[in-house]
Design a protein around this motif. Sequence first.
Motif, PDB file in Angstrom:
ATOM      1  N   UNK A  22      28.165  46.374  41.740  1.00  0.00           N
ATOM      2  CA  UNK A  22      26.897  46.467  42.459  1.00  0.00           C
ATOM      3  C   UNK A  22      26.977  45.751  43.804  1.00  0.00           C
ATOM      4  N   UNK A  23      27.641  44.601  43.818  1.00  0.00           N
ATOM      5  CA  UNK A  23      27.837  43.904  45.090  1.00  0.00           C
ATOM      6  C   UNK A  23      28.689  44.745  46.034  1.00  0.00           C
ATOM      7  N   UNK A  24      29.714  45.409  45.481  1.00  0.00           N
ATOM      8  CA  UNK A  24      30.546  46.288  46.298  1.00  0.00           C
ATOM      9  C   UNK A  24      29.736  47.449  46.868  1.00  0.00           C
ATOM     10  N   UNK A  43      39.577  53.281  53.979  1.00  0.00           N
ATOM     11  CA  UNK A  43      40.208  51.998  54.266  1.00  0.00           C
ATOM     12  C   UNK A  43      39.991  50.984  53.149  1.00  0.00           C
ATOM     13  N   UNK A  44      38.882  51.117  52.406  1.00  0.00           N
ATOM     14  CA  UNK A  44      38.715  50.266  51.226  1.00  0.00           C
ATOM     15  C   UNK A  44      39.794  50.575  50.212  1.00  0.00           C
ATOM     16  N   UNK A  45      40.130  51.859  50.037  1.00  0.00           N
ATOM     17  CA  UNK A  45      41.166  52.245  49.084  1.00  0.00           C
ATOM     18  C   UNK A  45      42.541  51.760  49.535  1.00  0.00           C
ATOM     19  N   UNK A  46      42.811  51.859  50.832  1.00  0.00           N
ATOM     20  CA  UNK A  46      44.094  51.373  51.358  1.00  0.00           C
ATOM     21  C   UNK A  46      44.228  49.872  51.107  1.00  0.00           C
ATOM     22  N   UNK A  47      43.179  49.126  51.412  1.00  0.00           N
ATOM     23  CA  UNK A  47      43.205  47.685  51.153  1.00  0.00           C
ATOM     24  C   UNK A  47      43.349  47.398  49.669  1.00  0.00           C
ATOM     25  N   UNK A  48      42.704  48.231  48.828  1.00  0.00           N
ATOM     26  CA  UNK A  48      42.808  48.056  47.388  1.00  0.00           C
ATOM     27  C   UNK A  48      44.208  48.291  46.874  1.00  0.00           C
ATOM     28  N   UNK A 221      38.231  43.874  47.467  1.00  0.00           N
ATOM     29  CA  UNK A 221      38.355  42.757  46.532  1.00  0.00           C
ATOM     30  C   UNK A 221      37.374  42.902  45.377  1.00  0.00           C
ATOM     31  N   UNK A 222      36.128  43.244  45.696  1.00  0.00           N
ATOM     32  CA  UNK A 222      35.109  43.415  44.654  1.00  0.00           C
ATOM     33  C   UNK A 222      35.442  44.603  43.748  1.00  0.00           C
ATOM     34  N   UNK A 223      35.902  45.710  44.337  1.00  0.00           N
ATOM     35  CA  UNK A 223      36.255  46.883  43.537  1.00  0.00           C
ATOM     36  C   UNK A 223      37.415  46.584  42.601  1.00  0.00           C
ATOM     37  N   UNK A 224      38.433  45.881  43.114  1.00  0.00           N
ATOM     38  CA  UNK A 224      39.588  45.539  42.285  1.00  0.00           C
ATOM     39  C   UNK A 224      39.187  44.610  41.144  1.00  0.00           C
ATOM     40  N   UNK A 230      36.373  45.650  33.893  1.00  0.00           N
ATOM     41  CA  UNK A 230      35.933  46.765  33.062  1.00  0.00           C
ATOM     42  C   UNK A 230      37.077  47.343  32.234  1.00  0.00           C
ATOM     43  N   UNK A 231      38.269  47.402  32.810  1.00  0.00           N
ATOM     44  CA  UNK A 231      39.427  47.885  32.056  1.00  0.00           C
ATOM     45  C   UNK A 231      39.724  46.960  30.886  1.00  0.00           C
ATOM     46  N   UNK A 232      39.620  45.656  31.123  1.00  0.00           N
ATOM     47  CA  UNK A 232      39.851  44.681  30.046  1.00  0.00           C
ATOM     48  C   UNK A 232      38.825  44.871  28.937  1.00  0.00           C
ATOM     49  N   UNK A 233      37.551  45.036  29.321  1.00  0.00           N
ATOM     50  CA  UNK A 233      36.489  45.158  28.323  1.00  0.00           C
ATOM     51  C   UNK A 233      36.609  46.455  27.533  1.00  0.00           C
TER      52      UNK A 233
END
Length: 296
Positions: A22-24, A43-48, A221-224, A230-233
């Motif tokens: 939500x912050x992202x 560019x968010x994806x590239x940074x990710x 950073x927030x997306x990652x 979420x993957x862990x949960x």
Amino acid sequence: MPKPASLPTAFGVALLGIALFSAMDAVVKGSSFAIGVYNTLLWRSVAGVVLAGALHFGRRPRWPGPAALRVHVARGSITTIMAFLFFWGLVRVPMAQAVALTFIAPLLSLALAAVLLGEHVGRRAILASLVAFAGVLVIAIGGTRGTSEPQAWEGTLAIIGSALCYAYNIVLMRRQALQADPREVAFFSHLVLTILFGLAAPWLAIVPAPAQWSPILLAALLATGSLLLLSWAYARAPASRLSASEYSGFLWASLFGWLVFGETVGLATMAGAVLIVIGCVLAARAAQAPPEAAEL
């Protein structure tokens, strides 16, 4: 198979993941006003890729097998469409309204199961869908009342389309989390988005100004972080038990929309969100009931 965790622990981790997402959303919405939805997501994806790649390859992993790769590509492809539709709509409607509309995803997944898998949908599930659909209408009509601009309706329809993609994404999320480490999930999610968004780069991409890189990096950073949580949960608890955590996104969207953009939550949005949540609860009970009871 990852070791299961207690439901309260997994649910708490999922709640934190939704909060980061939500912050992202708020960061991406603000950046999209400056450089557009496409360039913000590209560019968010590239940074990710860089950030998640450092986490993933720092542990020297083995290359995923064909089955895991297929899930990575499938979820990444769906996420690309889902993300673009959602954020394209998000710059046209308030955050709380947009997130409330995405709550129909669990019900849309029922329809997908009926169409794609031939699963039976009982009368209680149909009633739940009608209740939730009424909530969608309340939000859509309330959110576009008093405006003659088509962008409000366009944004609403785009977010509903994104919710349809998310319905399928819910199934893939659980399957992906069972086959791959969270760091692998985060890396390949960013990688597939980068490749697909990059296909249009020769015509649409621009290099952001220096001032725009901070929000882009923050969004990555927030997306990652959210993908990792979420993957862990979802690797440690059933998706049916964690899906209720999605509803906390409405509270976060209301808060960030008010703090960052001065948006207020209207009565229609609140009433529609309640109807959608009621519909989802009814659908969940119908799914858990025996076939005979589900028809009552």
